[in-house]
Write a protein that holds these residues in place. Sequence first.
Motif, PDB file in Angstrom:
ATOM      1  N   GLY A   1       0.692  -1.257   0.041  1.00 27.35           N
ATOM      2  CA  GLY A   1       0.124  -0.049   0.060  1.00 27.35           C
ATOM      3  C   GLY A   1       0.871   1.138  -0.043  1.00 27.35           C
ATOM      4  O   GLY A   1       2.245   1.067  -0.030  1.00 27.35           O
ATOM      5  N   SER A   2       0.303   2.205   0.214  1.00 25.20           N
ATOM      6  CA  SER A   2       1.065   3.625   0.156  1.00 25.20           C
ATOM      7  C   SER A   2       0.332   4.761   0.804  1.00 25.20           C
ATOM      8  O   SER A   2      -0.777   4.757   0.798  1.00 25.20           O
ATOM      9  N   HIS A   3       0.928   5.824   1.456  1.00 23.49           N
ATOM     10  CA  HIS A   3       0.568   6.832   2.197  1.00 23.49           C
ATOM     11  C   HIS A   3       0.424   7.812   1.105  1.00 23.49           C
ATOM     12  O   HIS A   3      -0.600   9.054   1.397  1.00 23.49           O
ATOM     13  N   VAL A   4       0.740   7.897  -0.097  1.00 25.99           N
ATOM     14  CA  VAL A   4       0.848   9.003  -1.200  1.00 25.99           C
ATOM     15  C   VAL A   4      -0.467   9.386  -1.674  1.00 25.99           C
ATOM     16  O   VAL A   4      -0.701  10.454  -2.143  1.00 25.99           O
ATOM     17  N   HIS A   5      -1.724   8.465  -1.886  1.00 21.65           N
ATOM     18  CA  HIS A   5      -2.863   8.734  -2.379  1.00 21.65           C
ATOM     19  C   HIS A   5      -3.756   7.970  -1.806  1.00 21.65           C
ATOM     20  O   HIS A   5      -3.702   6.768  -1.463  1.00 21.65           O
ATOM     21  N   TRP A   6      -5.206   8.589  -1.782  1.00 17.37           N
ATOM     22  CA  TRP A   6      -6.095   8.028  -1.196  1.00 17.37           C
ATOM     23  C   TRP A   6      -6.471   6.716  -1.630  1.00 17.37           C
ATOM     24  O   TRP A   6      -6.825   5.596  -0.974  1.00 17.37           O
ATOM     25  N   ASP A   7      -6.369   6.242  -2.981  1.00 16.99           N
ATOM     26  CA  ASP A   7      -6.714   4.859  -3.377  1.00 16.99           C
ATOM     27  C   ASP A   7      -5.642   4.066  -3.319  1.00 16.99           C
ATOM     28  O   ASP A   7      -5.491   2.905  -3.874  1.00 16.99           O
ATOM     29  N   ARG A   8      -4.489   4.475  -2.710  1.00 17.37           N
ATOM     30  CA  ARG A   8      -3.427   3.484  -2.517  1.00 17.37           C
ATOM     31  C   ARG A   8      -3.128   3.020  -1.335  1.00 17.37           C
ATOM     32  O   ARG A   8      -2.516   2.384  -0.852  1.00 17.37           O
ATOM     33  N   ARG A   9      -3.889   3.612  -0.290  1.00 19.78           N
ATOM     34  CA  ARG A   9      -4.064   3.476   1.107  1.00 19.78           C
ATOM     35  C   ARG A   9      -4.606   1.919   1.195  1.00 19.78           C
ATOM     36  O   ARG A   9      -5.672   1.587   0.915  1.00 19.78           O
ATOM     37  N   LEU A  10      -3.929   1.009   1.911  1.00 21.18           N
ATOM     38  CA  LEU A  10      -4.326  -0.113   1.930  1.00 21.18           C
ATOM     39  C   LEU A  10      -5.664  -0.481   2.844  1.00 21.18           C
ATOM     40  O   LEU A  10      -6.282  -1.369   2.712  1.00 21.18           O
TER      41      LEU A  10
ATOM     42  N   LEU B   1      -1.409  -1.789  10.091  1.00 22.86           N
ATOM     43  CA  LEU B   1      -1.340  -0.753   9.161  1.00 22.86           C
ATOM     44  C   LEU B   1      -1.146   0.643   9.907  1.00 22.86           C
ATOM     45  O   LEU B   1      -1.650   1.054  10.746  1.00 22.86           O
ATOM     46  N   GLU B   2      -0.096   1.138   9.259  1.00 24.33           N
ATOM     47  CA  GLU B   2       0.339   2.752   9.532  1.00 24.33           C
ATOM     48  C   GLU B   2       0.372   3.498   8.319  1.00 24.33           C
ATOM     49  O   GLU B   2       1.265   3.238   7.462  1.00 24.33           O
ATOM     50  N   GLY B   3      -0.246   4.649   8.179  1.00 25.96           N
ATOM     51  CA  GLY B   3      -0.067   5.439   7.112  1.00 25.96           C
ATOM     52  C   GLY B   3      -0.385   4.749   5.808  1.00 25.96           C
ATOM     53  O   GLY B   3       0.155   5.021   4.563  1.00 25.96           O
ATOM     54  N   GLY B   4      -1.511   3.953   5.971  1.00 30.58           N
ATOM     55  CA  GLY B   4      -2.037   3.183   4.815  1.00 30.58           C
ATOM     56  C   GLY B   4      -1.101   2.103   4.094  1.00 30.58           C
ATOM     57  O   GLY B   4      -1.244   1.666   3.129  1.00 30.58           O
ATOM     58  N   MET B   5      -0.194   1.925   4.998  1.00 31.63           N
ATOM     59  CA  MET B   5       1.130   0.894   4.492  1.00 31.63           C
ATOM     60  C   MET B   5       0.906  -0.305   5.690  1.00 31.63           C
ATOM     61  O   MET B   5       1.023  -0.202   6.706  1.00 31.63           O
ATOM     62  N   THR B   6       1.486  -1.599   5.078  1.00 33.69           N
ATOM     63  CA  THR B   6       1.783  -2.604   6.281  1.00 33.69           C
ATOM     64  C   THR B   6       2.940  -2.263   7.024  1.00 33.69           C
ATOM     65  O   THR B   6       4.005  -1.503   6.387  1.00 33.69           O
ATOM     66  N   ASN B   7       2.983  -2.572   8.407  1.00 34.68           N
ATOM     67  CA  ASN B   7       4.205  -2.180   9.040  1.00 34.68           C
ATOM     68  C   ASN B   7       4.942  -3.384   9.576  1.00 34.68           C
ATOM     69  O   ASN B   7       5.627  -3.253  10.358  1.00 34.68           O
ATOM     70  N   GLY B   8       4.523  -4.644   9.077  1.00 36.11           N
ATOM     71  CA  GLY B   8       5.432  -5.577   9.585  1.00 36.11           C
ATOM     72  C   GLY B   8       4.600  -6.313  10.611  1.00 36.11           C
ATOM     73  O   GLY B   8       5.020  -7.572  10.835  1.00 36.11           O
ATOM     74  N   GLN B   9       3.634  -5.820  11.187  1.00 35.45           N
ATOM     75  CA  GLN B   9       2.852  -6.651  12.344  1.00 35.45           C
ATOM     76  C   GLN B   9       1.617  -7.239  11.676  1.00 35.45           C
ATOM     77  O   GLN B   9       1.227  -6.790  10.504  1.00 35.45           O
ATOM     78  N   PRO B  10       1.008  -8.356  12.328  1.00 39.52           N
ATOM     79  CA  PRO B  10       0.065  -8.854  11.695  1.00 39.52           C
ATOM     80  C   PRO B  10      -1.036  -7.803  11.517  1.00 39.52           C
ATOM     81  O   PRO B  10      -1.526  -7.048  12.055  1.00 39.52           O
ATOM     82  N   LEU B  11      -1.610  -8.110  10.399  1.00 41.01           N
ATOM     83  CA  LEU B  11      -3.053  -7.361   9.997  1.00 41.01           C
ATOM     84  C   LEU B  11      -4.086  -7.836  10.717  1.00 41.01           C
ATOM     85  O   LEU B  11      -4.482  -9.334  10.501  1.00 41.01           O
ATOM     86  N   LEU B  12      -4.987  -6.997  11.317  1.00 35.02           N
ATOM     87  CA  LEU B  12      -6.196  -7.430  12.218  1.00 35.02           C
ATOM     88  C   LEU B  12      -7.175  -6.646  11.644  1.00 35.02           C
ATOM     89  O   LEU B  12      -7.409  -5.452  11.569  1.00 35.02           O
ATOM     90  N   VAL B  13      -8.269  -7.559  11.057  1.00 35.07           N
ATOM     91  CA  VAL B  13      -9.496  -6.662  10.200  1.00 35.07           C
ATOM     92  C   VAL B  13     -10.719  -7.397  11.061  1.00 35.07           C
ATOM     93  O   VAL B  13     -10.632  -8.615  10.883  1.00 35.07           O
ATOM     94  N   ARG B  14     -11.512  -6.692  11.644  1.00 38.84           N
ATOM     95  CA  ARG B  14     -12.817  -7.072  12.026  1.00 38.84           C
ATOM     96  C   ARG B  14     -13.933  -6.481  11.515  1.00 38.84           C
ATOM     97  O   ARG B  14     -13.916  -5.368  10.977  1.00 38.84           O
ATOM     98  N   ALA B  15     -14.978  -7.419  11.198  1.00 42.52           N
ATOM     99  CA  ALA B  15     -16.157  -6.898  10.351  1.00 42.52           C
ATOM    100  C   ALA B  15     -17.425  -7.339  11.192  1.00 42.52           C
ATOM    101  O   ALA B  15     -17.462  -8.268  11.830  1.00 42.52           O
ATOM    102  N   ALA B  16     -18.501  -6.363  11.011  1.00 43.48           N
ATOM    103  CA  ALA B  16     -19.678  -6.338  11.732  1.00 43.48           C
ATOM    104  C   ALA B  16     -20.583  -6.885  10.484  1.00 43.48           C
ATOM    105  O   ALA B  16     -20.706  -6.338   9.641  1.00 43.48           O
ATOM    106  N   VAL B  17     -21.333  -8.090  10.778  1.00 39.90           N
ATOM    107  CA  VAL B  17     -22.141  -8.638   9.973  1.00 39.90           C
ATOM    108  C   VAL B  17     -23.656  -8.678  10.526  1.00 39.90           C
ATOM    109  O   VAL B  17     -23.800  -9.002  11.464  1.00 39.90           O
ATOM    110  N   LYS B  18     -24.459  -7.982   9.417  1.00 35.59           N
ATOM    111  CA  LYS B  18     -25.932  -7.818  10.133  1.00 35.59           C
ATOM    112  C   LYS B  18     -26.605  -9.231   9.961  1.00 35.59           C
ATOM    113  O   LYS B  18     -26.096 -10.083   9.181  1.00 35.59           O
TER     114      LYS B  18
END
Length: 389
Positions: free
Chosen positions: A226-235, A292-309
């Motif tokens: 990912g990248s910090h440089v543009h909105w659509d590149r933020r991971l 994720l920091e600054g829209g980029m992976t930082n080497g730590q595990p990626l943790l994503v949680r989602a609410a399901v209706k």
Amino acid sequence: MGTFRFITAGESHGRGLAAIVEGMVAGLALSEEYIRRDLERRQGGYGRGPRMQIEKDRAELLSGVRHGLTTGSPIAMVIWNKDWENWREVMSVSPTEKGGEPVTRLRPGHADLPGVVKYGLDDVRPILERSSARETATRVAVGAVARRFLEEFGIEIHSHTVAIGGQRAEKVAPPNWDVVERSAVRCADPETEKRMIAAIDKAKEAGDTVGGLFEAVAIGLPVGLGSHVHWDRRLDGRIGQAVMSIPSVKGVEFGAGFAQADQRGSQVHDVIQPGGAKARSWQRPTNRAGGLEGGMTNGQPLLVRAAVKPIATLARPLASVDLRTGQESAAHYERSDVCIVPAAGVIGEAMIAIVLAEAMLEKFGGDSLKEIKRSYLSYPGSLGLEGSR
Ligand code: EPS
């Protein structure tokens, strides 16, 4: 236009579902058997409806793979709908004598109402057929291709159910993935699993449905996807879109997520500590940022949680209106699931795998697995040479 992309087609009760995957490198080992594992995982979970007894989802590879290896050409796949046999008349491609009885009682919470208006229809059937979460079978098949690719770089993606019907698992970190895979609701905590199953049973008795929360975890990621440089590149934005696009998902958070809104900066951010006396070395004792920091992976595990209706098709239908008459009428019901949270977790893994594969291909490029591996291995952020992971 991304380097790695896919498109799907197919209706829930049509002949089958199809996907075309473009941009996968050549030389990746891939088989129908490998894809089947994820398709089976998607079909499972306590609370699924009768349809899952009918289907045995299997993706047939039509192109892009030769002698067990990808060729770099588009990968085409088909998942045949077994249930189509029972819907030949209703879903016939050519006109039939009887036609199909139109569905006109709109289901609140589904795509029915906006769909018929948008597409100028008097029948909900075409909307219902494509808006059904059956389409997620193709996403899981495509996700398996992405997962196979990520495996080559030591990247793993898992998911577990955190809550169903208000029954929430205490923090189990890190979850035992074998326990999760054996659990009827993909929950790491057996005590909560029992309460989740009871909540599903109760909802079923009441002709109702339940939602919940799942968490997906990706480990082994290099720093700097990912990248910090543009909105659509933020991971985070890209993963957020991918996960939000799963039917029934109503919220996505990363790491400490929404809870951060009530906390101070000093409680939220993960301090950076020396990782040894070497230059460019550090470690992170916590991972509230969720990798994720600054829209980029930082080497730590990626943790994503989602609410399901809770899904919108109810055995005891909600009040609604009949499109034909404008009169009050209970919503349409054929059959449905009571709870799809465990399946949603598997679909979440697939969507995250797709975004991560795309981000890997962007960062490291290449047309063959050998080529991308060379570029990957020459990047310090992928070897853990910088920082400590
Ligand atoms: C699904 C197949 C569908 C539903 C479910 C997902 O099968 P049918 O409509 O034939 O019963 O079980 O659909 C939904 C959750 C939805 O919202 O439409 C599947 O394969 O996952």
